[in-house]
Design a protein around this motif. Structure first.
Motif, PDB file in Angstrom:
ATOM      1  N   LYS A  91       0.840  -1.208   0.000  1.00 30.81           N
ATOM      2  CA  LYS A  91       0.000   0.000   0.000  1.00 30.81           C
ATOM      3  C   LYS A  91       0.872   1.254   0.000  1.00 30.81           C
ATOM      4  N   GLU A  92       0.444   2.220  -0.802  1.00 31.27           N
ATOM      5  CA  GLU A  92       1.159   3.494  -0.854  1.00 31.27           C
ATOM      6  C   GLU A  92       0.787   4.391   0.325  1.00 31.27           C
ATOM      7  N   SER A  93      -0.413   4.205   0.860  1.00 31.92           N
ATOM      8  CA  SER A  93      -0.883   5.018   1.980  1.00 31.92           C
ATOM      9  C   SER A  93      -1.285   4.113   3.131  1.00 31.92           C
ATOM     10  N   LEU A  94      -1.486   4.700   4.304  1.00 33.27           N
ATOM     11  CA  LEU A  94      -1.826   3.925   5.481  1.00 33.27           C
ATOM     12  C   LEU A  94      -3.187   3.258   5.321  1.00 33.27           C
ATOM     13  N   PRO A  95      -3.325   2.002   5.739  1.00 34.92           N
ATOM     14  CA  PRO A  95      -4.622   1.321   5.636  1.00 34.92           C
ATOM     15  C   PRO A  95      -5.660   1.973   6.548  1.00 34.92           C
ATOM     16  N   ASN A  96      -6.917   1.951   6.098  1.00 36.27           N
ATOM     17  CA  ASN A  96      -7.995   2.561   6.894  1.00 36.27           C
ATOM     18  C   ASN A  96      -9.304   1.809   6.619  1.00 36.27           C
ATOM     19  N   SER A  97      -9.338   0.557   7.025  1.00 40.03           N
ATOM     20  CA  SER A  97     -10.494  -0.297   6.743  1.00 40.03           C
ATOM     21  C   SER A  97     -11.740   0.188   7.483  1.00 40.03           C
ATOM     22  N   PHE A  98     -12.891   0.097   6.808  1.00 47.33           N
ATOM     23  CA  PHE A  98     -14.150   0.511   7.422  1.00 47.33           C
ATOM     24  C   PHE A  98     -14.968  -0.678   7.917  1.00 47.33           C
ATOM     25  N   ARG A  99     -14.463  -1.891   7.747  1.00 44.00           N
ATOM     26  CA  ARG A  99     -15.193  -3.018   8.301  1.00 44.00           C
ATOM     27  C   ARG A  99     -15.002  -3.040   9.821  1.00 44.00           C
ATOM     28  N   HIS A 100     -15.879  -3.737  10.503  1.00 45.63           N
ATOM     29  CA  HIS A 100     -15.828  -3.775  11.963  1.00 45.63           C
ATOM     30  C   HIS A 100     -15.431  -5.157  12.453  1.00 45.63           C
ATOM     31  N   LEU A 101     -14.697  -5.174  13.536  1.00 40.98           N
ATOM     32  CA  LEU A 101     -14.210  -6.409  14.124  1.00 40.98           C
ATOM     33  C   LEU A 101     -14.820  -6.630  15.498  1.00 40.98           C
ATOM     34  N   SER A 102     -14.921  -7.885  15.856  1.00 40.41           N
ATOM     35  CA  SER A 102     -15.357  -8.263  17.200  1.00 40.41           C
ATOM     36  C   SER A 102     -14.142  -8.753  17.975  1.00 40.41           C
ATOM     37  N   LEU A 103     -13.837  -8.083  19.067  1.00 36.76           N
ATOM     38  CA  LEU A 103     -12.696  -8.462  19.900  1.00 36.76           C
ATOM     39  C   LEU A 103     -13.187  -9.183  21.149  1.00 36.76           C
ATOM     40  N   ASN A 104     -12.662 -10.377  21.404  1.00 35.78           N
ATOM     41  CA  ASN A 104     -13.031 -11.034  22.657  1.00 35.78           C
ATOM     42  C   ASN A 104     -12.067 -10.593  23.759  1.00 35.78           C
ATOM     43  N   GLN A 105     -12.190 -11.170  24.922  1.00 39.40           N
ATOM     44  CA  GLN A 105     -11.390 -10.728  26.069  1.00 39.40           C
ATOM     45  C   GLN A 105      -9.896 -11.006  25.871  1.00 39.40           C
ATOM     46  N   LYS A 106      -9.569 -12.082  25.170  1.00 36.93           N
ATOM     47  CA  LYS A 106      -8.161 -12.369  24.913  1.00 36.93           C
ATOM     48  C   LYS A 106      -7.550 -11.344  23.966  1.00 36.93           C
ATOM     49  N   SER A 107      -8.311 -10.951  22.950  1.00 34.93           N
ATOM     50  CA  SER A 107      -7.829  -9.921  22.031  1.00 34.93           C
ATOM     51  C   SER A 107      -7.614  -8.600  22.761  1.00 34.93           C
ATOM     52  N   LYS A 108      -8.564  -8.261  23.626  1.00 39.75           N
ATOM     53  CA  LYS A 108      -8.427  -7.034  24.416  1.00 39.75           C
ATOM     54  C   LYS A 108      -7.173  -7.106  25.287  1.00 39.75           C
ATOM     55  N   ALA A 109      -6.936  -8.250  25.918  1.00 38.84           N
ATOM     56  CA  ALA A 109      -5.764  -8.407  26.785  1.00 38.84           C
ATOM     57  C   ALA A 109      -4.475  -8.238  25.991  1.00 38.84           C
ATOM     58  N   PHE A 110      -4.451  -8.780  24.771  1.00 41.31           N
ATOM     59  CA  PHE A 110      -3.261  -8.632  23.929  1.00 41.31           C
ATOM     60  C   PHE A 110      -3.023  -7.169  23.571  1.00 41.31           C
ATOM     61  N   LEU A 111      -4.078  -6.477  23.143  1.00 45.54           N
ATOM     62  CA  LEU A 111      -3.940  -5.064  22.785  1.00 45.54           C
ATOM     63  C   LEU A 111      -3.534  -4.223  23.994  1.00 45.54           C
ATOM     64  N   ASN A 112      -3.995  -4.597  25.157  1.00 43.34           N
ATOM     65  CA  ASN A 112      -3.591  -3.907  26.377  1.00 43.34           C
ATOM     66  C   ASN A 112      -2.115  -4.154  26.670  1.00 43.34           C
ATOM     67  N   GLU A 113      -1.673  -5.374  26.402  1.00 43.40           N
ATOM     68  CA  GLU A 113      -0.279  -5.755  26.643  1.00 43.40           C
ATOM     69  C   GLU A 113       0.691  -4.954  25.782  1.00 43.40           C
ATOM     70  N   ILE A 114       0.282  -4.606  24.564  1.00 45.36           N
ATOM     71  CA  ILE A 114       1.169  -3.846  23.675  1.00 45.36           C
ATOM     72  C   ILE A 114       0.828  -2.346  23.692  1.00 45.36           C
ATOM     73  N   ASP A 115       0.106  -1.920  24.730  1.00 47.55           N
ATOM     74  CA  ASP A 115      -0.190  -0.495  24.968  1.00 47.55           C
ATOM     75  C   ASP A 115      -1.071   0.134  23.883  1.00 47.55           C
ATOM     76  N   THR A 116      -1.975  -0.647  23.328  1.00 47.28           N
ATOM     77  CA  THR A 116      -2.864  -0.133  22.286  1.00 47.28           C
ATOM     78  C   THR A 116      -4.290   0.064  22.790  1.00 47.28           C
ATOM     79  N   TRP A 117      -4.725  -0.754  23.733  1.00 48.95           N
ATOM     80  CA  TRP A 117      -6.120  -0.708  24.156  1.00 48.95           C
ATOM     81  C   TRP A 117      -6.528   0.657  24.688  1.00 48.95           C
ATOM     82  N   GLU A 118      -5.688   1.290  25.491  1.00 51.97           N
ATOM     83  CA  GLU A 118      -6.030   2.598  26.046  1.00 51.97           C
ATOM     84  C   GLU A 118      -6.250   3.633  24.951  1.00 51.97           C
ATOM     85  N   ARG A 119      -5.621   3.440  23.821  1.00 53.37           N
ATOM     86  CA  ARG A 119      -5.741   4.389  22.712  1.00 53.37           C
ATOM     87  C   ARG A 119      -7.055   4.225  21.948  1.00 53.37           C
TER      88      ARG A 119
END
Length: 212
Positions: A91-119
């Motif tokens: 991709k020449e530009s940053l991806p910006n998908s408009f589809r929606h995802l379902s995150l379960n508790q494990k996914s949330k924990a992973f994103l929290n672990e890499i300091d993304t969830w708070e964002r």
């Protein structure tokens, strides 16, 4: 599909609930991110690795092909473990998908672990119940947070929101990204692996494909 009977005994499901990957249609589409970091278990196309002996030198420890949610999340995780990481994406530009995802508790924990969830948490909408029907609509399974004694089962969030915030973390984690570069060939020699793009040659100890 074989019709799924309605199960009224929640005890049959309660123990396994947190280990299940949900894939359900919610507001036309919701896709579960399955355990983002059970090392490369989701959406990984190929894995080529060799740890070279001797005095061989490399551009990076790990080269990841694809900057989607999986590739970017993986890049941040391994960079926090001390590895030198780069991402190649056509991709020449940053991806910006408009589809929606379902995150379960494990996914949330992973994103929290890499300091993304708070964002991203302010853009996420919690859900407390899921019903999964078979193709013919003759049976379904019902998952309910109240019965599982959980505040919710997971969250719905736009994929592009996750992508943006993951990519925003590249610089602070010293992840180098090569936008607009198409992988043309991967060479595996006795002492190195090289990735040939339309612009350059990149060497690494490990190459991971996360390009869908």
């Amino acid at each position: 599909l074989v019709p799924i009977k309605r199960f009224s005994n929640w005890e049959l499901f309660k123990t396994d609930l947190l280990n299940l990957s949900f894939a359900a249609t919610i507001s036309s589409f919701a896709l579960e991110i399955k355990s983002l970091f059970k090392f490369f278990s989701c959406w990984v196309i190929f894995l080529i690795s060799i740890w070279m002996p001797g005095m061989a030198t490399f551009d990076f420890d790990i080269l990841i092909i694809g900057s989607g949610v999986v590739g970017s999340g993986l890049a941040i995780k391994v960079s926090k473990l001390g590895y030198k990481v780069a991402i190649v994406d056509s991709k020449e530009s940053l991806p910006n998908s408009f589809r929606h995802l379902s995150l379960n508790q494990k996914s949330k924990a992973f994103l929290n672990e890499i300091d993304t969830w708070e964002r991203i948490k302010n853009s996420a909408f919690a859900y407390k119940q899921i019903k999964v029907w078979d193709q013919e609509g003759t049976g379904f399974i019902d998952f309910n947070a109240k019965e599982a004694k959980l505040p919710n089962l997971g969250y719905i969030i736009r994929e592009g929101e996750i992508q943006k915030n993951l990519i925003d973390q590249f610089e602070e984690n010293n992840i180098e990204n090569f936008w607009g570069e198409t992988v043309e060939k991967i060479n595996h020699f006795n002492d190195k692996i090289s990735c040939e793009t339309n612009k350059k040659s990149i060497t690494a100890k490990l190459i991971v494909g996360c390009d869908g």
